[in-house]
Design a protein around this motif. Structure first.
Motif, PDB file in Angstrom:
ATOM      1  N   THR A 181      55.659   0.948  33.707  1.00 13.34           N
ATOM      2  CA  THR A 181      55.907   2.379  33.486  1.00 13.34           C
ATOM      3  C   THR A 181      57.150   2.883  34.208  1.00 13.34           C
ATOM      4  O   THR A 181      57.594   4.004  33.966  1.00 13.34           O
ATOM      5  N   GLU A 194      64.065  14.486  33.370  1.00 10.22           N
ATOM      6  CA  GLU A 194      62.637  14.401  33.071  1.00 10.22           C
ATOM      7  C   GLU A 194      62.187  12.962  33.267  1.00 10.22           C
ATOM      8  O   GLU A 194      62.747  12.033  32.673  1.00 10.22           O
ATOM      9  N   ALA A 195      61.176  12.778  34.112  1.00  8.74           N
ATOM     10  CA  ALA A 195      60.754  11.430  34.482  1.00  8.74           C
ATOM     11  C   ALA A 195      59.366  11.126  33.948  1.00  8.74           C
ATOM     12  O   ALA A 195      58.569  12.040  33.734  1.00  8.74           O
ATOM     13  N   PRO A 196      59.050   9.838  33.743  1.00  7.63           N
ATOM     14  CA  PRO A 196      57.695   9.468  33.339  1.00  7.63           C
ATOM     15  C   PRO A 196      56.672   9.984  34.343  1.00  7.63           C
ATOM     16  O   PRO A 196      56.838   9.820  35.549  1.00  7.63           O
ATOM     17  N   GLY A 197      55.643  10.650  33.850  1.00  9.99           N
ATOM     18  CA  GLY A 197      54.624  11.193  34.735  1.00  9.99           C
ATOM     19  C   GLY A 197      55.022  12.481  35.412  1.00  9.99           C
ATOM     20  O   GLY A 197      54.252  13.037  36.202  1.00  9.99           O
ATOM     21  N   GLY A 198      56.240  12.967  35.141  1.00 11.83           N
ATOM     22  CA  GLY A 198      56.686  14.222  35.721  1.00 11.83           C
ATOM     23  C   GLY A 198      56.985  14.172  37.208  1.00 11.83           C
ATOM     24  O   GLY A 198      57.027  15.214  37.869  1.00 11.83           O
ATOM     25  N   ASP A 199      57.200  12.982  37.759  1.00 17.71           N
ATOM     26  CA  ASP A 199      57.474  12.828  39.188  1.00 17.71           C
ATOM     27  C   ASP A 199      58.885  13.343  39.488  1.00 17.71           C
ATOM     28  O   ASP A 199      59.869  12.738  39.045  1.00 17.71           O
ATOM     29  N   PRO A 200      59.041  14.444  40.250  1.00 18.04           N
ATOM     30  CA  PRO A 200      60.376  14.988  40.497  1.00 18.04           C
ATOM     31  C   PRO A 200      61.264  14.045  41.303  1.00 18.04           C
ATOM     32  O   PRO A 200      62.489  14.035  41.134  1.00 18.04           O
ATOM     33  N   GLY A 204      62.606  11.667  38.890  1.00 14.70           N
ATOM     34  CA  GLY A 204      63.603  12.368  38.093  1.00 14.70           C
ATOM     35  C   GLY A 204      64.923  12.518  38.824  1.00 14.70           C
ATOM     36  O   GLY A 204      65.999  12.402  38.221  1.00 14.70           O
ATOM     37  N   GLN A 205      64.857  12.763  40.138  1.00 15.74           N
ATOM     38  CA  GLN A 205      66.086  12.857  40.931  1.00 15.74           C
ATOM     39  C   GLN A 205      66.780  11.502  41.012  1.00 15.74           C
ATOM     40  O   GLN A 205      67.998  11.397  40.874  1.00 15.74           O
TER      41      GLN A 205
END
Length: 493
Positions: A17, A318-324, A327-328
């Motif tokens: 993932t 925008e990252a898998p699972g919404g992990d900021p 995403g950074q």
């Protein structure tokens, strides 16, 4: 055809993932020696040398959030001679990797995590992280030298046999940075390092005999995070960039990089064997630069090319699972986020003036040029461009600085390349008389290839494609080593 699978290195299955342990970034764990591989086209007889690529290839990942720069070093080589080619790949047997193989699990937190999560002391400027030796690679004094992102010990391998010799003996206490520079014309290796303790940065020179010849401090106000350096025939150029660790957070033992928009970019220009008092400082527009290209002396000026980032602190993707945090991480790896553009700086040694401007408005990075022109005025540069949102190279742009024209090659749908160095043709008669070499990870055909591209006609695509025995992970930094030069150095050792 002779393909020998040497074995599978112990590992933990990668996270399917995570965007940088899956897809084109899926790591491999098998090591091969391979000759007589399938070739589409014909391998030219006028190429003699070794293409060497390093890879972030995690065996066990890291404690907490994995960053691709944490991945263990894996060296892939393709050597060419007399119209034949052979492939080899090996994990770099770093101290950290061998400890994790023994433990059967990750022992260090990665650069995206708090290093205090590591279970053992670490290496480099970041403190408690593993020296994975997975960032860059050069061939100096007849041996491969692999390096690490935030300063490591440096590991040596034989470019033909892939025999490993452990860490480099001359490396100072604070290590060597990710990008030491080889002057092909003198055989000298130029390097710098940085740390969180005074004097924070050093610069050094290693001779063609692989012995440390020169080492001095570079005075900077505090801990810094430069990634690369450049050189001319007589000078070395070290950058003090306004993206570095937040001092308040660093005082608490954590590492968070911040872009300080009110601080200029500073350049230390020092004679190759100069002392700290010989350094000339120049100020320019604030930015961050991952990679510098060539530099040269032109009258009273020093000219430097590199990739100026227009947004060194991009917003998270925008990252898998919404992990900021993920995403950074993804944004800092995405050229469409940090927006690097080919740029030229001019430093007047007589007046102290600085001028600068873009050379191309396209988003480009990870370039290469004919290293025989390193430190001298060069005409051609070969930049890469990437898939939006991803750290994946989709193609090349050849720049002709004399005519102002450019030529483009797209690798094709689902085909992602590596850093692509220039390999001079045997008996080359001009600066671009040679080949561009790259490994391609083809997600459509589910395989990897080594390609040779005529540097004088890059839009025509590969003149040959050599099919590897496995699909390798996408990767970044690579170099070309001239065969006769390597063999001469090995014979003299």
């Amino acid at each position: 055809m002779s393909v020998v699978k040497l074995g599978t290195v112990p590992h933990r299955d990668p996270d399917p993932t995570h965007p940088y342990t899956s897809g084109a970034w899926t790591p491999v764990f098998d090591e091969y020696d391979a000759d007589g591989l399938e070739v589409i086209g014909e391998i030219p007889k006028d190429i003699d040398g070794i293409y060497v690529r390093n890879s972030e290839n995690p065996a066990f990942g890291s404690i907490g959030l994995y960053h691709p720069f944490d991945g263990d070093g894996m060296i892939h080589t393709m050597s060419f001679r007399d119209g034949k080619a052979s492939y080899k790949n090996r994990f770099v047997r770093t101290k950290g990797l061998m400890a994790e193989i023994e433990a059967g699990k990750p022992l260090w937190a990665g650069i995206a995590e708090d290093p205090r999560l590591s279970t053992r002391p670490g290496w480099g400027a970041h403190g408690g992280i593993k020296d994975s030796s997975s960032t860059d690679v050069v061939v100096h004094a007849g041996k491969i030298l692999s390096t690490f992102y935030q300063c490591g010990e440096g590991y040596r391998l034989d470019p033909y046999t892939m025999e490993q010799f452990g860490t480099e003996g001359w490396v100072p206490l604070d290590g060597i940075s990710a990008h030491p520079k080889l002057d092909e014309n003198t055989g000298e290796l130029l390097f710098f390092n940085y740390s969180t303790h005074a004097p924070y940065m050093h610069y050094g020179v290693v001779g063609p005999d692989n012995k440390l010849k020169h080492y001095i401090p570079i005075p900077v106000p505090g801990p810094r995070l430069p990634h690369d350096m450049a050189f001319t025939k007589n000078y070395s150029i070290i950058a003090d960039l306004p993206l570095f660790w937040d001092a308040d957070i660093l005082a608490k033992g954590r590492h968070a990089a911040r872009f300080h928009r009110d601080i200029p970019t500073r350049f230390a220009i020092v004679p190759r064997y100069g002392q700290p008092e010989d350094i000339r400082w120049f100020e320019a527009e604030p930015t961050y630069v991952l990679h510098w290209m060539n530099a040269w002396e032109e009258g009273d000026e020093i000219v430097l090319d590199g990739y100026f980032q227009e947004d060194p602190a991009p917003k998270p993707l925008e990252a898998p699972g919404g992990d900021p945090r993920l995403g950074q991480l993804m944004a800092y790896l995405d050229e469409n986020s940090f927006k690097p553009k080919l740029h030229r700086w001019r430093f007047n040694l007589k007046t102290g003036a600085v001028s600068e401007s873009h050379l191309d408005d396209r988003l480009l990075e990870f370039g290469s040029f004919n290293q025989m022109y390193g430190g001298e005025k060069s005409r051609y540069l070969y930049s890469t461009f990437t898939k939006p949102g991803w750290f994946l190279f989709e193609g090349l742009v050849k720049h002709d600085f004399e005519t102002g024209k450019s030529e483009t090659l797209n690798f094709g749908e689902g085909r992602f390349g590596s850093e692509a160095p220039f390999a001079p043709r045997v008996g080359a008669r001009s600066e671009d008389d040679g080949y561009i070499v790259s490994f391609i990870t083809d997600m459509v055909e589910n395989r990897s290839e080594c390609v040779l591209i005529d540097a004088q006609n890059i839009a025509d695509g590969p003149v040959c494609r050599i099919i590897l025995p496995h699909r390798i992970s996408s990767g970044t930094h690579a170099c070309w080593a001239d065969g006769p030069t390597v063999r001469a150095a090995q014979s003299a050792a």
